[in-house]
Write a protein that holds these residues in place. Structure first.
Motif, PDB file in Angstrom:
ATOM      1  N   SER A   1      73.033  45.388  28.985  1.00  0.00           N
ATOM      2  CA  SER A   1      71.889  44.644  28.457  1.00  0.00           C
ATOM      3  C   SER A   1      71.159  43.814  29.508  1.00  0.00           C
ATOM      4  CB  SER A   1      72.350  43.721  27.325  1.00  0.00           C
ATOM      5  OG  SER A   1      72.800  44.484  26.246  1.00  0.00           O
ATOM      6  N   PHE A   2      71.907  43.266  30.450  1.00  0.00           N
ATOM      7  CA  PHE A   2      71.284  42.353  31.397  1.00  0.00           C
ATOM      8  C   PHE A   2      71.110  42.936  32.791  1.00  0.00           C
ATOM      9  CE2 PHE A   2      73.150  39.633  28.112  1.00  0.00           C
ATOM     10  CZ  PHE A   2      72.010  38.968  27.702  1.00  0.00           C
ATOM     11  N   LEU A   3      71.591  44.154  33.016  1.00  0.00           N
ATOM     12  CA  LEU A   3      71.429  44.780  34.324  1.00  0.00           C
ATOM     13  C   LEU A   3      70.728  46.139  34.201  1.00  0.00           C
ATOM     14  CD1 LEU A   3      72.062  44.354  37.327  1.00  0.00           C
ATOM     15  CD2 LEU A   3      74.216  45.533  36.940  1.00  0.00           C
ATOM     16  N   GLU A   4      71.355  47.070  33.499  1.00  0.00           N
ATOM     17  CA  GLU A   4      70.800  48.421  33.409  1.00  0.00           C
ATOM     18  C   GLU A   4      69.464  48.452  32.677  1.00  0.00           C
ATOM     19  OE1 GLU A   4      69.753  52.119  31.422  1.00  0.00           O
ATOM     20  OE2 GLU A   4      70.494  50.334  30.402  1.00  0.00           O
ATOM     21  N   ALA A   5      69.395  47.799  31.532  1.00  0.00           N
ATOM     22  CA  ALA A   5      68.182  47.896  30.705  1.00  0.00           C
ATOM     23  C   ALA A   5      66.923  47.438  31.437  1.00  0.00           C
ATOM     24  CB  ALA A   5      68.374  47.136  29.393  1.00  0.00           C
TER      25      ALA A   5
ATOM     26  N   LEU B   1      66.461  47.103  34.696  1.00  0.00           N
ATOM     27  CA  LEU B   1      66.255  47.794  35.970  1.00  0.00           C
ATOM     28  C   LEU B   1      65.787  49.232  35.814  1.00  0.00           C
ATOM     29  CD1 LEU B   1      69.239  46.527  38.142  1.00  0.00           C
ATOM     30  CD2 LEU B   1      66.828  45.868  38.273  1.00  0.00           C
ATOM     31  N   LYS B   2      66.120  49.878  34.710  1.00  0.00           N
ATOM     32  CA  LYS B   2      65.810  51.306  34.580  1.00  0.00           C
ATOM     33  C   LYS B   2      64.310  51.581  34.682  1.00  0.00           C
ATOM     34  CE  LYS B   2      66.018  51.717  29.814  1.00  0.00           C
ATOM     35  NZ  LYS B   2      67.227  51.298  29.233  1.00  0.00           N
ATOM     36  N   PHE B   3      63.480  50.668  34.221  1.00  0.00           N
ATOM     37  CA  PHE B   3      62.039  50.890  34.258  1.00  0.00           C
ATOM     38  C   PHE B   3      61.457  50.664  35.652  1.00  0.00           C
ATOM     39  CE2 PHE B   3      62.804  50.188  29.736  1.00  0.00           C
ATOM     40  CZ  PHE B   3      62.158  51.294  29.208  1.00  0.00           C
ATOM     41  N   ARG B   4      62.249  50.122  36.564  1.00  0.00           N
ATOM     42  CA  ARG B   4      61.785  49.914  37.938  1.00  0.00           C
ATOM     43  C   ARG B   4      62.147  51.087  38.848  1.00  0.00           C
ATOM     44  NH1 ARG B   4      63.275  43.556  38.834  1.00  0.00           N
ATOM     45  NH2 ARG B   4      61.961  42.796  37.155  1.00  0.00           N
ATOM     46  N   ALA B   5      62.961  51.993  38.364  1.00  0.00           N
ATOM     47  CA  ALA B   5      63.378  53.141  39.178  1.00  0.00           C
ATOM     48  C   ALA B   5      62.198  54.091  39.373  1.00  0.00           C
ATOM     49  CB  ALA B   5      64.543  53.865  38.511  1.00  0.00           C
ATOM     50  N   PRO B   6      62.076  54.659  40.554  1.00  0.00           N
ATOM     51  CA  PRO B   6      60.968  55.594  40.802  1.00  0.00           C
ATOM     52  C   PRO B   6      61.035  56.796  39.862  1.00  0.00           C
ATOM     53  CG  PRO B   6      62.175  55.095  42.843  1.00  0.00           C
ATOM     54  CD  PRO B   6      62.935  54.480  41.712  1.00  0.00           C
ATOM     55  N   GLY B   7      59.888  57.135  39.308  1.00  0.00           N
ATOM     56  CA  GLY B   7      59.797  58.311  38.457  1.00  0.00           C
ATOM     57  C   GLY B   7      60.194  58.108  37.006  1.00  0.00           C
ATOM     58  N   VAL B   8      60.689  56.918  36.651  1.00  0.00           N
ATOM     59  CA  VAL B   8      61.075  56.678  35.268  1.00  0.00           C
ATOM     60  C   VAL B   8      59.835  56.249  34.490  1.00  0.00           C
ATOM     61  CG1 VAL B   8      62.474  55.319  33.681  1.00  0.00           C
ATOM     62  CG2 VAL B   8      63.456  56.110  35.829  1.00  0.00           C
ATOM     63  N   THR B   9      59.394  57.129  33.618  1.00  0.00           N
ATOM     64  CA  THR B   9      58.238  56.842  32.779  1.00  0.00           C
ATOM     65  C   THR B   9      58.686  56.060  31.551  1.00  0.00           C
ATOM     66  OG1 THR B   9      58.541  58.876  31.530  1.00  0.00           O
ATOM     67  CG2 THR B   9      57.128  58.989  33.508  1.00  0.00           C
ATOM     68  N   LEU B  10      57.736  55.506  30.833  1.00  0.00           N
ATOM     69  CA  LEU B  10      58.060  54.776  29.606  1.00  0.00           C
ATOM     70  C   LEU B  10      58.803  55.670  28.609  1.00  0.00           C
ATOM     71  CD1 LEU B  10      57.954  52.190  27.931  1.00  0.00           C
ATOM     72  CD2 LEU B  10      55.696  52.921  27.122  1.00  0.00           C
ATOM     73  N   PRO B  11      58.337  56.890  28.337  1.00  0.00           N
ATOM     74  CA  PRO B  11      59.094  57.743  27.407  1.00  0.00           C
ATOM     75  C   PRO B  11      60.510  58.055  27.899  1.00  0.00           C
ATOM     76  CG  PRO B  11      56.866  58.590  27.660  1.00  0.00           C
ATOM     77  CD  PRO B  11      57.035  57.495  28.677  1.00  0.00           C
ATOM     78  N   LEU B  12      60.666  58.323  29.179  1.00  0.00           N
ATOM     79  CA  LEU B  12      61.993  58.605  29.721  1.00  0.00           C
ATOM     80  C   LEU B  12      62.894  57.374  29.602  1.00  0.00           C
ATOM     81  CD1 LEU B  12      63.917  60.513  31.185  1.00  0.00           C
ATOM     82  CD2 LEU B  12      62.901  59.744  33.343  1.00  0.00           C
ATOM     83  N   GLY B  13      62.362  56.209  29.960  1.00  0.00           N
ATOM     84  CA  GLY B  13      63.135  54.976  29.863  1.00  0.00           C
ATOM     85  C   GLY B  13      63.532  54.657  28.426  1.00  0.00           C
ATOM     86  N   LEU B  14      62.611  54.880  27.499  1.00  0.00           N
ATOM     87  CA  LEU B  14      62.935  54.645  26.085  1.00  0.00           C
ATOM     88  C   LEU B  14      64.011  55.612  25.599  1.00  0.00           C
ATOM     89  CD1 LEU B  14      59.421  54.036  24.478  1.00  0.00           C
ATOM     90  CD2 LEU B  14      61.247  52.359  24.837  1.00  0.00           C
ATOM     91  N   GLY B  15      63.899  56.860  25.997  1.00  0.00           N
ATOM     92  CA  GLY B  15      64.901  57.851  25.598  1.00  0.00           C
ATOM     93  C   GLY B  15      66.279  57.500  26.137  1.00  0.00           C
TER      94      GLY B  15
ATOM     95  N   GLY C   1      67.273  54.489  27.075  1.00  0.00           N
ATOM     96  CA  GLY C   1      67.679  53.245  26.413  1.00  0.00           C
ATOM     97  C   GLY C   1      68.249  53.478  25.027  1.00  0.00           C
ATOM     98  N   ARG C   2      67.622  54.351  24.271  1.00  0.00           N
ATOM     99  CA  ARG C   2      68.119  54.638  22.924  1.00  0.00           C
ATOM    100  C   ARG C   2      69.519  55.218  22.962  1.00  0.00           C
ATOM    101  NH1 ARG C   2      63.168  57.120  19.504  1.00  0.00           N
ATOM    102  NH2 ARG C   2      64.874  57.535  18.088  1.00  0.00           N
ATOM    103  N   LEU C   3      69.739  56.163  23.868  1.00  0.00           N
ATOM    104  CA  LEU C   3      71.073  56.766  23.994  1.00  0.00           C
ATOM    105  C   LEU C   3      72.111  55.743  24.445  1.00  0.00           C
ATOM    106  CD1 LEU C   3      70.237  60.179  25.704  1.00  0.00           C
ATOM    107  CD2 LEU C   3      71.155  59.834  23.411  1.00  0.00           C
ATOM    108  N   VAL C   4      71.756  54.964  25.446  1.00  0.00           N
ATOM    109  CA  VAL C   4      72.693  53.991  26.006  1.00  0.00           C
ATOM    110  C   VAL C   4      73.042  52.921  24.977  1.00  0.00           C
ATOM    111  CG1 VAL C   4      72.940  52.166  27.741  1.00  0.00           C
ATOM    112  CG2 VAL C   4      72.072  54.404  28.410  1.00  0.00           C
ATOM    113  N   PHE C   5      72.049  52.377  24.288  1.00  0.00           N
ATOM    114  CA  PHE C   5      72.334  51.314  23.326  1.00  0.00           C
ATOM    115  C   PHE C   5      73.028  51.834  22.074  1.00  0.00           C
ATOM    116  CE2 PHE C   5      69.760  48.744  26.068  1.00  0.00           C
ATOM    117  CZ  PHE C   5      70.389  47.517  25.975  1.00  0.00           C
ATOM    118  N   ARG C   6      72.761  53.059  21.687  1.00  0.00           N
ATOM    119  CA  ARG C   6      73.509  53.644  20.568  1.00  0.00           C
ATOM    120  C   ARG C   6      74.981  53.775  20.948  1.00  0.00           C
ATOM    121  NH1 ARG C   6      71.141  58.667  19.769  1.00  0.00           N
ATOM    122  NH2 ARG C   6      69.397  57.550  18.847  1.00  0.00           N
ATOM    123  N   ALA C   7      75.233  54.251  22.163  1.00  0.00           N
ATOM    124  CA  ALA C   7      76.617  54.380  22.636  1.00  0.00           C
ATOM    125  C   ALA C   7      77.269  53.008  22.788  1.00  0.00           C
ATOM    126  CB  ALA C   7      76.651  55.132  23.966  1.00  0.00           C
ATOM    127  N   LEU C   8      76.550  52.054  23.360  1.00  0.00           N
ATOM    128  CA  LEU C   8      77.086  50.701  23.523  1.00  0.00           C
ATOM    129  C   LEU C   8      77.459  50.105  22.174  1.00  0.00           C
ATOM    130  CD1 LEU C   8      77.743  48.095  25.124  1.00  0.00           C
ATOM    131  CD2 LEU C   8      75.319  47.481  24.861  1.00  0.00           C
TER     132      LEU C   8
END
Length: 141
Positions: free
Chosen positions: A24-28, A30-44, A46-53
């Motif tokens: 929640s405080f590191l990955e979430a 930072l993921k949108f700052r990674a090169p090539g990560v678009t909003l749809p990719l980041g949302l997708g 995030g949904r998988l990661v938070f569902r698993a978490l």
């Protein structure tokens, strides 16, 4: 069995805490700052990661309740455990559904303003972090 349950009552909140802090405080954020990560990719992602978490968190909460039933800790331990579990329940049942509906709309191409539900989720994460630290302290052997 009682000794194992006592150690789990201290260890599991720390495991849960580490997962919340890392995701929640590191990955979430930072993921949108990674090169090539678009909003749809980041949302997708995030949904998988938070569902698993949230699934793992629910399992940890159940295991903690079972350990507490075996150990029979004091009221403070029960209170902090109850708070952590209640916060998780609110996140899963109340806050995540609107966030999921919103991400569905964004993934469908809608342009939407920033959601305030994210702030509720983050605020609840902070409360959960405090509860998990306090739980581990009160449950320490």
């Amino acid at each position: 069995m009682d000794t194992i349950a006592q150690h789990l009552l201290w260890f599991l909140p720390m495991l849960w805490l580490g997962m919340v802090l890392a995701i929640s405080f590191l990955e979430a954020p930072l993921k949108f700052r990674a090169p090539g990560v678009t909003l749809p990719l980041g949302l997708g992602i995030g949904r998988l990661v938070f569902r698993a978490l949230n699934t793992v968190e629910a399992v940890l909460a159940v295991l903690l309740v079972l350990a507490a039933v075996i150990v029979g800790p004091g009221a403070a331990t029960w209170a902090w455990l109850g708070l952590a579990a209640a916060v998780l329940a609110v996140q899963i049942v109340v806050v995540r559904p609107p966030l999921s509906r919103r991400s569905d709309r964004v993934l469908a191409g809608e342009e939407l303003p920033r959601s305030h539900a994210h702030y509720w989720y983050i605020g609840l994460e902070v409360v959960k972090v405090v509860a998990l630290v306090a739980l581990a302290i009160t449950a320490a052997p």
